[in-house]
Design a protein around this motif. Structure first.
Motif, PDB file in Angstrom:
ATOM      1  N   ARG A   1       2.058   3.904  13.299  1.00 49.24           N
ATOM      2  CA  ARG A   1       2.055   2.512  13.754  1.00 49.24           C
ATOM      3  C   ARG A   1       0.855   1.767  13.189  1.00 49.24           C
ATOM      4  O   ARG A   1       0.944   0.581  12.880  1.00 49.24           O
ATOM      5  CB  ARG A   1       2.072   2.463  15.284  1.00 49.24           C
ATOM      6  N   ARG A   2      -0.274   2.469  13.055  1.00 43.15           N
ATOM      7  CA  ARG A   2      -1.464   1.847  12.477  1.00 43.15           C
ATOM      8  C   ARG A   2      -1.196   1.492  11.013  1.00 43.15           C
ATOM      9  O   ARG A   2      -1.546   0.403  10.553  1.00 43.15           O
ATOM     10  CB  ARG A   2      -2.662   2.802  12.594  1.00 43.15           C
ATOM     11  N   VAL A   3      -0.567   2.410  10.295  1.00 45.10           N
ATOM     12  CA  VAL A   3      -0.242   2.176   8.883  1.00 45.10           C
ATOM     13  C   VAL A   3       0.669   0.956   8.742  1.00 45.10           C
ATOM     14  O   VAL A   3       0.436   0.087   7.913  1.00 45.10           O
ATOM     15  CB  VAL A   3       0.420   3.435   8.266  1.00 45.10           C
ATOM     16  N   VAL A   4       1.713   0.879   9.572  1.00 44.48           N
ATOM     17  CA  VAL A   4       2.637  -0.252   9.530  1.00 44.48           C
ATOM     18  C   VAL A   4       1.894  -1.543   9.864  1.00 44.48           C
ATOM     19  O   VAL A   4       2.045  -2.558   9.191  1.00 44.48           O
ATOM     20  CB  VAL A   4       3.829  -0.037  10.498  1.00 44.48           C
ATOM     21  N   GLY A   5       1.057  -1.494  10.888  1.00 48.44           N
ATOM     22  CA  GLY A   5       0.288  -2.668  11.289  1.00 48.44           C
ATOM     23  C   GLY A   5      -0.639  -3.138  10.181  1.00 48.44           C
ATOM     24  O   GLY A   5      -0.744  -4.333   9.904  1.00 48.44           O
TER      25      GLY A   5
ATOM     26  N   GLY B   1      -0.345  -6.625   8.363  1.00 48.50           N
ATOM     27  CA  GLY B   1      -1.513  -7.490   8.445  1.00 48.50           C
ATOM     28  C   GLY B   1      -1.943  -7.954   7.067  1.00 48.50           C
ATOM     29  O   GLY B   1      -2.248  -9.126   6.852  1.00 48.50           O
ATOM     30  N   ARG B   2      -1.936  -7.029   6.110  1.00 47.65           N
ATOM     31  CA  ARG B   2      -2.301  -7.376   4.728  1.00 47.65           C
ATOM     32  C   ARG B   2      -1.339  -8.410   4.173  1.00 47.65           C
ATOM     33  O   ARG B   2      -1.740  -9.366   3.530  1.00 47.65           O
ATOM     34  CB  ARG B   2      -2.254  -6.120   3.833  1.00 47.65           C
TER      35      ARG B   2
ATOM     36  N   THR C   1       9.705  -1.634   1.637  1.00 51.35           N
ATOM     37  CA  THR C   1      10.453  -0.380   1.681  1.00 51.35           C
ATOM     38  C   THR C   1       9.615   0.675   2.381  1.00 51.35           C
ATOM     39  O   THR C   1      10.101   1.414   3.234  1.00 51.35           O
ATOM     40  CB  THR C   1      10.824   0.088   0.260  1.00 51.35           C
ATOM     41  N   GLY C   2       8.329   0.721   2.047  1.00 47.07           N
ATOM     42  CA  GLY C   2       7.424   1.672   2.696  1.00 47.07           C
ATOM     43  C   GLY C   2       7.355   1.441   4.188  1.00 47.07           C
ATOM     44  O   GLY C   2       7.389   2.387   4.982  1.00 47.07           O
ATOM     45  N   ILE C   3       7.264   0.177   4.593  1.00 47.07           N
ATOM     46  CA  ILE C   3       7.211  -0.154   6.024  1.00 47.07           C
ATOM     47  C   ILE C   3       8.520   0.272   6.696  1.00 47.07           C
ATOM     48  O   ILE C   3       8.509   0.891   7.754  1.00 47.07           O
ATOM     49  CB  ILE C   3       6.951  -1.666   6.237  1.00 47.07           C
ATOM     50  N   ASN C   4       9.648  -0.046   6.058  1.00 49.96           N
ATOM     51  CA  ASN C   4      10.948   0.316   6.642  1.00 49.96           C
ATOM     52  C   ASN C   4      11.087   1.826   6.776  1.00 49.96           C
ATOM     53  O   ASN C   4      11.597   2.325   7.779  1.00 49.96           O
ATOM     54  CB  ASN C   4      12.099  -0.254   5.804  1.00 49.96           C
TER      55      ASN C   4
END
Length: 87
Positions: free
Chosen positions: A29-33, A37-38, A60-63
């Motif tokens: 979740r931190r990575v997605v956030g 955010g970026r 794609t990475g987020i998904n």
């Protein structure tokens, strides 16, 4: 996880697995956030301009990460159910 382990899992093993899943979920979740955010910060600045391909790759990475989160949440629910059945 090893096959057959969950059949005989002790409450301690299940609680440890829940801890591991929670830690993994928090990290994902931190990575997605961070990624989202970026993207928000880069929105209007020419310096942070991203090529459409870069944006697509990041989305794609987020998904994919969100799909992994969904799988982990389901696994967590199964482990919690097992734990309830044992107690």
């Amino acid at each position: 996880m090893m096959a057959g382990m969950t059949d005989q899992a002790t409450p301690e093993q299940l609680r440890q697995e829940l801890k591991d899943i929670d830690a993994e979920l928090a990290e994902l979740r931190r990575v997605v956030g961070d990624a989202q955010g970026r993207r928000g910060e880069d929105g209007d600045t020419s310096e942070g301009f991203q090529e459409p391909e870069d944006i697509a790759t990041e989305l794609t990475g987020i998904n994919e990460t969100e799909a992994v989160i969904d799988v982990l949440v389901q696994r967590r629910e199964r482990v919690e159910a097992q734990l309830k059945n044992l107690s």
